[in-house]
Scaffold this active site. Structure first.
Site, PDB file in Angstrom:
ATOM      1  N   GLU A 158      34.513  51.871   7.063  1.00 39.39           N
ATOM      2  CA  GLU A 158      33.430  51.754   8.041  1.00 39.39           C
ATOM      3  C   GLU A 158      33.522  52.911   9.031  1.00 39.39           C
ATOM      4  O   GLU A 158      34.476  53.026   9.790  1.00 39.39           O
ATOM      5  CB  GLU A 158      33.525  50.416   8.782  1.00 39.39           C
ATOM      6  CG  GLU A 158      32.363  50.183   9.724  1.00 39.39           C
ATOM      7  CD  GLU A 158      32.408  48.832  10.404  1.00 39.39           C
ATOM      8  OE1 GLU A 158      31.347  48.260  10.657  1.00 39.39           O
ATOM      9  OE2 GLU A 158      33.521  48.348  10.691  1.00 39.39           O
ATOM     10  N   GLU A 179      34.083  38.238  13.287  1.00 41.17           N
ATOM     11  CA  GLU A 179      33.051  39.079  12.676  1.00 41.17           C
ATOM     12  C   GLU A 179      33.601  40.496  12.708  1.00 41.17           C
ATOM     13  O   GLU A 179      33.756  41.092  13.775  1.00 41.17           O
ATOM     14  CB  GLU A 179      31.741  38.959  13.446  1.00 41.17           C
ATOM     15  CG  GLU A 179      30.554  39.534  12.686  1.00 41.17           C
ATOM     16  CD  GLU A 179      30.251  40.956  13.084  1.00 41.17           C
ATOM     17  OE1 GLU A 179      30.764  41.870  12.389  1.00 41.17           O
ATOM     18  OE2 GLU A 179      29.534  41.159  14.057  1.00 41.17           O
ATOM     19  N   GLY A 224      34.909  42.691  16.013  1.00 42.49           N
ATOM     20  CA  GLY A 224      35.576  43.982  16.068  1.00 42.49           C
ATOM     21  C   GLY A 224      36.112  44.376  14.704  1.00 42.49           C
ATOM     22  O   GLY A 224      35.542  44.024  13.679  1.00 42.49           O
ATOM     23  N   SER A 225      37.235  45.064  14.706  1.00 37.57           N
ATOM     24  CA  SER A 225      37.783  45.608  13.465  1.00 37.57           C
ATOM     25  C   SER A 225      38.596  44.573  12.702  1.00 37.57           C
ATOM     26  O   SER A 225      39.135  43.624  13.276  1.00 37.57           O
ATOM     27  CB  SER A 225      38.669  46.815  13.774  1.00 37.57           C
ATOM     28  OG  SER A 225      39.867  46.406  14.405  1.00 37.57           O
ATOM     29  N   THR A 226      38.709  44.784  11.391  1.00 36.83           N
ATOM     30  CA  THR A 226      39.525  43.916  10.545  1.00 36.83           C
ATOM     31  C   THR A 226      40.986  43.964  10.976  1.00 36.83           C
ATOM     32  O   THR A 226      41.678  42.937  10.994  1.00 36.83           O
ATOM     33  CB  THR A 226      39.392  44.342   9.076  1.00 36.83           C
ATOM     34  OG1 THR A 226      38.018  44.235   8.688  1.00 36.83           O
ATOM     35  CG2 THR A 226      40.234  43.472   8.162  1.00 36.83           C
ATOM     36  N   CYS A 251      27.372  46.888  13.152  1.00 35.88           N
ATOM     37  CA  CYS A 251      28.225  46.306  12.111  1.00 35.88           C
ATOM     38  C   CYS A 251      27.488  46.169  10.782  1.00 35.88           C
ATOM     39  O   CYS A 251      28.090  46.323   9.723  1.00 35.88           O
ATOM     40  CB  CYS A 251      28.730  44.932  12.548  1.00 35.88           C
ATOM     41  SG  CYS A 251      29.733  44.957  14.046  1.00 35.88           S
ATOM     42  N   VAL A 283      42.305  44.426  13.964  1.00 28.47           N
ATOM     43  CA  VAL A 283      42.525  43.605  15.162  1.00 28.47           C
ATOM     44  C   VAL A 283      42.299  42.129  14.838  1.00 28.47           C
ATOM     45  O   VAL A 283      43.004  41.253  15.356  1.00 28.47           O
ATOM     46  CB  VAL A 283      41.614  44.065  16.312  1.00 28.47           C
ATOM     47  CG1 VAL A 283      41.741  43.136  17.518  1.00 28.47           C
ATOM     48  CG2 VAL A 283      41.960  45.492  16.716  1.00 28.47           C
ATOM     49  N   GLY A 284      41.336  41.832  13.965  1.00 30.83           N
ATOM     50  CA  GLY A 284      41.105  40.445  13.560  1.00 30.83           C
ATOM     51  C   GLY A 284      42.340  39.809  12.975  1.00 30.83           C
ATOM     52  O   GLY A 284      42.646  38.631  13.242  1.00 30.83           O
ATOM     53  N   LYS A 341      36.428  38.579  27.472  1.00 34.05           N
ATOM     54  CA  LYS A 341      36.990  39.919  27.658  1.00 34.05           C
ATOM     55  C   LYS A 341      36.048  40.948  27.039  1.00 34.05           C
ATOM     56  O   LYS A 341      35.961  41.080  25.832  1.00 34.05           O
ATOM     57  CB  LYS A 341      38.372  40.061  27.009  1.00 34.05           C
ATOM     58  CG  LYS A 341      39.073  41.364  27.448  1.00 34.05           C
ATOM     59  CD  LYS A 341      40.131  41.836  26.493  1.00 34.05           C
ATOM     60  CE  LYS A 341      39.602  42.730  25.404  1.00 34.05           C
ATOM     61  NZ  LYS A 341      39.091  44.044  25.893  1.00 34.05           N
TER      62      LYS A 341
END
Length: 427
Positions: free
Chosen positions: A325, A194, A171-173, A228, A175-176, A118
């Site tokens: 970030e 990551e 992606g972002s923390t 990143c 969403v992780g 995706k």
């Protein structure tokens, strides 16, 4: 690929895939520049060729999947098999669509997995083209599947699907965390994440000023700060602080922002309106919190998402611009006295993706590199990534590794096979 293809055949197909990428490099670089405002030249000469290099690296690993013979304590014969993990869901970020496609797809395909990829909704074009090239290379139907959609729908479906065996996400923390919860609530699929960073670069008094300023500047302003591992926190020892400041301002004043297809341009537009507005809001936070704006701080023009290279000095660790970030062309510049102070302040972050140290003192370099909690530490360089070098984070920058054989092993699982040996002459 997990459809009965021999290892050698998998490697051959991936090599052809790499050839096709190089044959279509102009189109692919153009798509990336249109997609997210990346410099056409950077895509043509670095990112797209890097994709072909990554495919060839893992093509060479496809026929080198070895198990081991086990020395067991009883009268048993044991060995291990390394088997593909199965169906991999790869959820990509928008900042490096090509690179992230292949640092996930190349090892997964070489290991024998199938994939559902995706791409980010902001940058879907290149992934669709790569799916087309995959078919031309001879990858069987159903092995590489590109599914466009939004994170809250398509990404969520991948994370919670009972027939997907692993998720790899960049992606972002925030969403992780959601992906981990969805994986746990479904079939407990393994996840590699990551999740970005707030990476420190430590410049010591003995550093070459010109070289150090170049590493610091390029580390944050390359690719408009949407990296990143960007060196967004620059710590400079007090003896050369003023010299570094002058060099950075000089570089910022010479930095050209504009059309990403113009070879004279150093920085294109931010990826989309949301990211553009987010970066500007962080710049306003920096001004309100008392950081000293050395240069930049504004949008460029009234059309397009262009932002000046922005450098703040006198930044404190508790300021928002030092903690969060930003993912844009904004540098936080800070002064330190001792190595011990620099290490402590560098580690004063929830992230742990990358770091850098610029010094001629080997003892300082070794001490700092072992003391900073980050997945990648660059010594007397910055932003030097290689397909053979594992890449990933500590702390809230995630876990799991991209690149190198560490990444290849993320897509394999170990099966032990044990057989009794009756009346064995040895144990």
């Amino acid at each position: 690929m997990a459809l009965g293809l021999a290892y050698q055949e998998r490697g051959r197909i991936l090599m052809k895939f790499a050839d096709l990428i190089e044959q279509n490099i102009e189109e692919l670089a153009t798509l990336e520049a249109i997609n997210g405002g990346k410099l056409f030249s950077l895509c043509k000469f670095m990112e797209v060729p890097g994709a072909a290099m990554t495919l060839r690296y893992y093509a060479g690993a496809a026929d080198k999947i070895y198990g081991t013979v086990l020395k067991l304590s009883k009268g048993l014969q044991g060995y291990t098999l390394r088997e593909p993990i199965g169906v991999v869901g790869a959820i990509l970020p928008w900042n490096f669509p090509t690179t992230m496609f292949f640092i996930k797809a190349a090892p997964a395909l070489a290991a024998g997995c199938t994939m559902v990829v995706k791409p980010a909704e902001q940058t879907p074009l290149s992934a669709l083209y790569y799916a087309h090239l995959a078919k031309l290379a001879g990858i069987p139907d159903g092995v590489v599947n590109v599914v466009n959609g939004f994170g809250e729908t398509a990404g969520a479906a991948i994370s919670s699907h009972m027939d997907i065996d692993k998720v790899s996400f960049t992606g972002s923390t925030e969403v992780g965390r959601k992906i981990m919860m969805a994986a746990a609530a479904s079939n407990l699929k393994p996840v590699s994440l990551e999740l970005g960073g707030k990476s420190p670069l430590l410049i010591f008094d003995d550093a070459d000023v010109d070289e150090a300023a170049k590493f610091a500047f390029d580390g944050i302003f390359t690719s408009k700060g949407e990296i990143c591992v960007a060196s967004s926190r620059i710590y400079v020892q007090e003896g050369i602080y003023d010299k570094i400041v002058n060099k950075l301002i000089e570089k910022a004043n010479a930095w050209v922002v504009g059309d990403p297809f113009d070879p004279q341009v150093n920085q294109g537009p931010q990826t989309d309106k949301n990211q553009f507005e987010k970066i500007l809001s962080y710049i306003e936070h920096g001004k309100r919190e008392g950081a000293t704006l050395l240069t930049g701080g504004n949008r460029i023009g009234q059309k397009g998402y262009y932002i000046q290279p922005t450098i703040f000095a006198d930044v404190k660790e508790d300021m928002i611009i030092a903690k969060e970030e930003i993912f844009g062309p904004v540098m936080s510049l800070m002064k330190f006295k001792t190595m011990e102070e620099a290490i402590k302040r560098a580690n004063d972050t929830t992230y742990g993706l990358a770091a850098g140290v610029i010094t001629k003192d080997l003892n300082v370099a070794n001490t700092v590199s072992r003391s900073i909690r980050a997945g990648v530490v660059w010594m007397n360089c910055y932003l030097l990534l290689d397909v053979g070098c594992p890449y990933g984070g500590y702390k809230m920058s995630g876990f799991g590794r991209e690149n190198g054989m560490d990444s290849f092993n993320e897509y394999l699982q170990t099966k032990s096979v044990v057989t009794p040996i009756h009346d064995s002459p040895w144990h």
